[in-house]
Design a protein around this motif. Structure first.
Motif: not given
Length: 138
Positions: A25-26, A30-35, A47-48
Motif C-alpha cells: 500500500d505504501a 494514490d494516483e497509481f495506474e497500471n496500463l 487502479t491502486k
C-alpha cells in the motif's frame, strides 16, 4: 543504471512475495495506474484500489505473488521528479517487459505512479473484469 530504482523494485517485489499489504500500500501512489497492453492492442487499466483489493483477497486465501528471482532490470532513467525502471521477466517461457515509473524525492524512489505491462493476450483479464463489473451492477 540507477541503483536506488532497482533496490526499490526489489523491495516492492519482495513485498508481493511476502504479501506485506502495508508495504505494498505504501509503495503504490494514490494516483497509481497500471496500463496493460497486449499484442492485439487490447488495453486494460487498473487502479491502486483494484490492485490492493486483489492482494487482500490473495492473502485471505493464503496465496502470494510468485517469486521474481528471474527479474532483471536492463534500463533505468531519471527525469524531473520521476524515475523509470524497465523490468524483464519470463512468463510461460517468453520474455515479458514492464516499465515502472516512480515518484522521486531527494534522489530516492518514493511511490510507484505507473506500471506499463506488455502482455501476449489480455482476453482472460478483460473477461474477468467484465464478469466482476456485471456482478457489481446486479
Amino acid at each position: 543504471m540507477y541503483q536506488p530504482l532497482i533496490d526499490a523494485m526489489r523491495d516492492y517485489l519482495d513485498a508481493g512475495v511476502t504479501m506485506d499489504l502495508d508495504r505494498l500500500d505504501a509503495r503504490y501512489d494514490d494516483e497509481f495506474e497500471n496500463l496493460r497492453v497486449d499484442q492485439a492492442g487490447q488495453v486494460v487499466r487498473l487502479t491502486k484500489e483494484q490492485f490492493m483489493s486483489r492482494f487482500v483477497a490473495m492473502k485471505a486465501q493464503g496465496q502470494a505473488m510468485e517469486p521474481a528471482d528471474d527479474a532483471t532490470f536492463p534500463a533505468t532513467t531519471l527525469f524531473g521528479d520521476f524515475g523509470t525502471v524497465i523490468m524483464r521477466r519470463e512468463k510461460n517461457g517468453k520474455p515479458t517487459l514492464y516499465a515502472f515509473t516512480w515518484r522521486m524525492a531527494d534522489g530516492k524512489p518514493t511511490t510507484i505512479l505507473r506500471e506499463f505491462t506488455f502482455d501476449d493476450d489480455l482476453t482472460y483479464l478483460i473477461q474477468i473484469m467484465a464478469a466482476a463489473s456485471a456482478a457489481a451492477q446486479k
